[in-house]
Design a protein around this motif. Structure first.
Motif, PDB file in Angstrom:
ATOM      1  N   UNK A 179       6.220  -2.198  14.104  1.00 16.06           N
ATOM      2  CA  UNK A 179       5.281  -3.674  13.937  1.00 16.06           C
ATOM      3  C   UNK A 179       4.227  -3.312  13.146  1.00 16.06           C
ATOM      4  N   UNK A 180       3.819  -2.103  13.167  1.00 17.15           N
ATOM      5  CA  UNK A 180       2.579  -1.639  12.421  1.00 17.15           C
ATOM      6  C   UNK A 180       2.568  -0.320  12.005  1.00 17.15           C
ATOM      7  N   UNK A 181       1.518  -0.032  11.070  1.00 18.11           N
ATOM      8  CA  UNK A 181       1.544   1.237  10.611  1.00 18.11           C
ATOM      9  C   UNK A 181       0.110   1.993  10.523  1.00 18.11           C
ATOM     10  N   UNK A 182       0.044   3.025  11.026  1.00 18.69           N
ATOM     11  CA  UNK A 182      -1.276   3.807  11.332  1.00 18.69           C
ATOM     12  C   UNK A 182      -1.528   4.735  10.334  1.00 18.69           C
ATOM     13  N   UNK A 183      -2.554   4.472   9.597  1.00 16.03           N
ATOM     14  CA  UNK A 183      -3.094   5.491   8.263  1.00 16.03           C
ATOM     15  C   UNK A 183      -4.179   6.262   8.865  1.00 16.03           C
ATOM     16  N   UNK A 184      -4.144   7.508   8.307  1.00 12.76           N
ATOM     17  CA  UNK A 184      -5.205   8.441   8.376  1.00 12.76           C
ATOM     18  C   UNK A 184      -6.076   8.800   7.123  1.00 12.76           C
ATOM     19  N   UNK A 185      -7.246   8.047   7.050  1.00 11.46           N
ATOM     20  CA  UNK A 185      -8.113   8.165   5.868  1.00 11.46           C
ATOM     21  C   UNK A 185      -9.044   9.403   5.951  1.00 11.46           C
ATOM     22  N   UNK A 186      -9.211   9.975   4.867  1.00  9.79           N
ATOM     23  CA  UNK A 186     -10.292  11.221   4.498  1.00  9.79           C
ATOM     24  C   UNK A 186     -11.310  10.563   3.738  1.00  9.79           C
ATOM     25  N   UNK A 187     -12.607  10.296   4.594  1.00 15.21           N
ATOM     26  CA  UNK A 187     -13.833   9.696   3.865  1.00 15.21           C
ATOM     27  C   UNK A 187     -14.323  10.658   2.944  1.00 15.21           C
ATOM     28  N   UNK A 188     -15.037  10.403   1.838  1.00 11.15           N
ATOM     29  CA  UNK A 188     -16.069  11.147   1.095  1.00 11.15           C
ATOM     30  C   UNK A 188     -16.929  12.069   2.101  1.00 11.15           C
ATOM     31  N   UNK A 189     -17.294  11.558   2.933  1.00  8.53           N
ATOM     32  CA  UNK A 189     -18.326  12.201   3.843  1.00  8.53           C
ATOM     33  C   UNK A 189     -17.498  13.197   4.808  1.00  8.53           C
ATOM     34  N   UNK A 190     -16.333  13.211   4.596  1.00  6.89           N
ATOM     35  CA  UNK A 190     -15.536  14.359   5.588  1.00  6.89           C
ATOM     36  C   UNK A 190     -15.037  13.790   6.942  1.00  6.89           C
ATOM     37  N   UNK A 191     -15.248  12.501   7.372  1.00  7.50           N
ATOM     38  CA  UNK A 191     -14.753  12.015   8.294  1.00  7.50           C
ATOM     39  C   UNK A 191     -13.189  11.619   8.334  1.00  7.50           C
TER      40      UNK A 191
END
Lengths: 290, 364
Positions: free
Chosen positions: B317-329
Motif C-alpha cells: 500500500x506504500x513504498x518507503x524510500x531512503x534518500x541520501x542528502x548532499x549534507x550526508x543525512x
C-alpha cells in the motif's frame, strides 16, 4: 545404516537373552522337576531310560505345594504387604524431599541430590548393620531415649517387622526420590502461578496441579521401590525376627538349607508372576496418560 | 483519595521493584479508567512484565501502592485479587481438558456444578472453541491454545484482565486477525484490559492509551495518535513508528513558529505552545509520510531536503524510500500508492518538503 542399527539393537537383546531369559528358563525348568538327593539336586525332566522317545517327568507338583502350605502363601503375602508398606513410607518421606530439592536453587539442588545419592557409596550390608547398632536394645536410639527420661525399659525395636520396614524405607528411599525429583523439576512454574491467579491457595495449587502432574514420578518411584522390596533378602534377614519370614528368606532356606531347588524355583517363578501383572497394568495406565 | 474522586479501575502509585539490586520498575505511577484497553509498551527489560506481575500479585513491589477498584491490593495474595492474568506461555494445565481449564477458576469460587457448566459454555462460545471442550492442551494448535488461555482468564469475570504478550506466539497472519478479535472482545465484555507488548504496531492497533516504558520508567502515556504525532522524547519518537531526526539549534521563536538551524538548512516548526530557549540543542522529528514531493512552492526555503534515492522498500500500500542528502543525512520518506504519481527510481534526484505543523521539536 540398517546394519548398524541392527547391531545396536542386537547388543541389548543379547544381554537380555543371556542374563535374563536364559536364567529364568533354567529356574522355570527346575521348578517343574522333583527334588532328589543327588548332584544336581533335582530330577531331569526328560527320562531317556526307556529307549526310543524320552518320557516327560515334569509336573506342577511344586506349585501345588506352594498353594497348599500356608507357610508359603503367608510369606508371599507378608512380603507383598511389607513391600507395599515400604513403598508407602518411601513415598511419604521421599515426596517432600524431592519437592524441596526440585524447588531449591540450581546450586543447592546439586548438593542435596548428592546427599541423597551419597549412601550408595557404602555397601547396603554395612548400612543395614548400622541400623542394628541403632535399634538394638542397648543401641543408640534406646540409650538416647532413656537418657532423655522418655522410657523406663528399652524398646524392642530390632528383629521386629517395624525394623524391617524402616530398613526397606531407608534402603530404597533414593529410588523414590530420584524419579520424583526428575518429574518435579520439570514442572513449569508458570502453572503454579496460573493456579494462584485463578484463586488457588498454595495447598489447593499443590493438590490440583503439582500432585497430578507428578503422578508419572510417583508411579516410577513406587515401582522402583516395590519390585525390589518384594524380593528383599538382606534387610529382613538382618533386621527381622522369626515372625518376619519374607518370601526371599524362604527361598534362601529352600535353596541352601533344605536343598529343595525345585520348590525354591517354583517360589521364584510365582513371585515374578505376581510382580509382572501389576507392572504391566501400571505401564498401560502410564501409556494412556501420556 | 477523597470521596468525590471517582475510583479508577487501577491506580499504580510510585511503584518500584528491584531484583537482586537490579531495578526493574522505578517509581511508576499510572491511573487507568474503567473499561480502558491500556498497553504497556517497551523493549524487553523495560519493566513492563514486572509491572504486570505486580498487578497480578505474583511479585510484591518494594515501594508504592497498587489500588484496584479503589481498594489497596498491594499486600493481597494473587488468589484474592479480582484480577486475572493471561500468561505469555499460556500456562494451560496439561492434565486437564479445555473445559476443565476454563472451569478451574470458577470451581475455586465454589460455584455450583450447573453454574460452572453454563459459564464455561458461555466462555467457550464467546471464543468459538466450544467443539474443543474435551481436548487436552497438547492436542490444540497455537491459536486454539491462545483462545483457551484467554477464555480461562476471562471466565472469572475479573475487574482487570492482564495480558502478557498474548499474541507473541502466533504467526503473523493469525496475529493480525486475533488483534481485531481481541479489540472486539474487550468492547463486548467491557473489562479493563492491560496488555504488555514489545510490538508497537500491536499496541497502536489495540489500545485506547499506551504507556511507553524504558528502563523501569514510564516515559510517556498517551493515545496512540498522540504518541505518534507528538512524541515527547527522542526515545518515543524512535520506538513508536519510524522517525527522521534532524539535529539542530534553536534560532528563535516567532509567529508561532520555531526556527531551527540544521545540517539540512533552516527548519520552521509549529511551536504548538512550546517555546524552547534560543540556542538550545534540539531534534526536529518528521515522520516519513509527512514529506511532499516536488519543487518547493515559490518563496519557501525552509523544511526542504534534496537527495538521491538509495533504497526502495515496497510494502504494497506504500513504498518507503531512503534518500541520501548532499549534507550526508539519511532521510526516510514514505509515499502512499494509488495516486497517479509514478514510483521513484533508484538513484533518482528528489526534492521534498514538509509543512511546519508536521514537525515536532524535541529539546535534548
Amino acid at each position: 545404516m540398517t546394519g548398524r542399527r541392527g547391531l545396536l539393537l542386537a547388543l541389548p537383546a543379547a544381554w537380555l537373552a543371556l542374563f535374563c531369559v536364559v536364567p529364568f528358563a533354567i529356574v522355570a525348568t527346575i521348578s517343574l522337576a522333583e527334588s532328589v538327593l543327588a548332584q544336581p539336586p533335582y530330577t531331569p525332566l526328560l527320562d531317556w531310560s526307556g529307549g526310543g522317545l524320552p518320557a516327560w517327568r515334569g509336573g506342577l507338583a511344586n506349585y501345588g505345594l506352594l498353594v497348599e502350605d500356608g507357610l508359603y502363601v503367608g510369606a508371599l503375602a507378608s512380603a507383598l504387604a511389607m513391600a507395599l508398606a515400604g513403598t508407602a513410607g518411601a513415598l511419604l518421606l521421599g515426596y517432600p524431599m524431592a519437592y524441596v530439592i526440585a524447588m531449591a536453587r540450581p546450586g543447592g539442588r546439586a548438593v542435596l541430590l548428592m546427599l541423597v545419592i551419597l549412601p550408595f557409596w557404602t555397601a547396603l550390608l554395612i548400612r543395614v548393620y548400622a541400623w542394628i547398632a541403632i535399634l538394638a536394645n542397648d543401641g543408640l536410639l534406646n540409650r538416647l531415649l532413656s537418657a532423655l527420661g522418655l522410657i523406663e525399659a528399652p524398646l524392642a525395636l530390632l528383629y521386629t517387622p517395624f525394623a524391617v520396614w524402616l530398613g526397606i524405607v531407608y534402603g530404597y528411599l533414593p529410588f523414590m526420590v530420584l524419579p520424583l525429583y526428575a518429574t518435579l523439576v520439570r514442572l513449569d512454574p508458570d502453572l503454579l502461578e496460573a493456579a494462584a491467579d485463578l484463586g488457588c491457595r498454595p495447598l489447593a495449587a499443590f493438590l490440583r496441579v503439582t500432585l497430578p502432574l507428578s503422578m508419572p514420578g510417583v508411579l516410577a518411584g513406587s515401582l522402583l521401590v516395590f519390585i525390589p522390596a518384594a524380593g528383599e533378602f538382606v534387610i529382613p534377614d538382618l533386621l527381622g525376627g522369626p515372625d518376619t519370614l519374607l518370601i526371599a528368606n524362604l527361598m534362601w532356606l529352600e535353596f541352601f538349607t533344605n536343598r529343595d531347588w525345585p520348590l525354591a524355583s517354583a517360589l521364584a517363578v510365582t513371585l515374578l508372576a505376581l510382580l509382572v501383572g501389576p507392572i504391566l497394568l501400571l505401564q498401560r495406565a502410564r501409556g494412556d496418560g501420556a | 483519595m477523597t470521596a468525590l474522586e471517582p475510583a479508577s479501575a487501577v491506580d499504580i502509585r510510585a511503584v518500584s521493584k528491584s531484583f537482586a539490586g537490579v531495578v526493574a520498575v522505578d517509581g511508576v505511577s499510572l491511573s487507568l479508567g474503567r473499561g480502558e484497553f491500556f498497553s504497556l509498551l517497551g523493549p524487553s527489560g523495560s519493566g513492563k512484565t514486572t509491572l504486570l506481575r505486580i498487578l497480578a500479585g505474583l511479585d510484591r513491589p518494594d515501594a508504592g501502592r497498587v489500588l484496584i477498584d479503589g481498594i489497596d491490593m498491594t499486600d493481597m495474595a494473587p488468589y484474592r485479587r479480582p484480577v486475572n492474568l493471561m500468561f505469555q506461555s499460556y500456562a494451560l494445565f496439561p492434565h486437564l481438558s479445555v473445559f476443565d481449564n476454563v472451569a478451574f477458576g470458577l470451581r475455586r469460587e465454589g460455584l455450583g456444578r450447573d453454574t460452572v457448566r453454563r459459564r464455561v459454555a458461555d466462555m467457550l462460545d464467546l471464543l468459538e472453541i466450544g467443539p474443543l471442550a474435551a481436548r487436552r492442551p497438547h492436542q490444540l494448535s497455537g491459536g486454539e491454545r491462545q483462545r483457551v488461555a484467554l477464555a480461562r482468564a476471562l471466565a472469572k469475570q475479573p475487574s482487570v484482565l492482564l495480558l502478557d504478550e498474548p499474541l507473541a506466539a502466533l504467526d503473523r497472519q493469525l496475529r493480525a486477525r486475533t488483534q481485531l478479535e481481541l479489540a472486539r472482545l474487550q468492547r463486548r465484555v467491557g473489562i479493563t484490559f492491560i496488555l504488555v507488548t514489545h510490538d508497537q504496531e500491536e499496541a497502536m492497533t489495540l489500545s485506547s492509551r499506551i504507556a511507553v516504558m524504558r528502563a523501569g520508567r514510564v516515559v510517556q502515556v498517551d493515545t496512540p495518535r498522540m504518541l505518534y504525532e507528538r512524541p515527547a522524547s527522542r526515545y518515543v519518537a524512535e520506538f513508536v513508528g519510524t522517525a527522521n531526526l534532524f539535529e539542530g539549534k534553536v534560532l528563535g521563536v516567532a509567529g508561532g513558529l520555531i526556527r531551527v538551524a540544521t545540517s539540512e538548512g533552516d527548519m520552521l516548526v509549529a511551536a504548538d505552545g512550546t517555546s524552547p530557549a534560543t540556542g538550545a540543542r534540539v531534534a526536529v522529528v518528521v515522520r516519513p509520510e509527512k514529506f511532499r514531493l516536488g519543487p518547493v512552492s515559490a518563496g519557501a526555503r525552509h523544511n526542504r531536503v534534496s537527495g538521491r534515492v538509495r533504497e526502495v522498500a515496497y510494502f504494497g500500500d506504500h513504498t518507503v524510500y531512503r534518500l541520501q542528502t548532499a549534507a550526508g543525512s539519511a532521510v526516510r520518506l514514505a509515499r502512499a500508492h494509488g495516486d497517479a504519481a509514478p514510483p521513484l527510481a533508484m538513484d533518482a534526484a528528489v526534492e521534498a518538503w514538509w509543512p511546519p505543523e508536521s514537525g515536532v521539536v524535541l529539546v535534548e
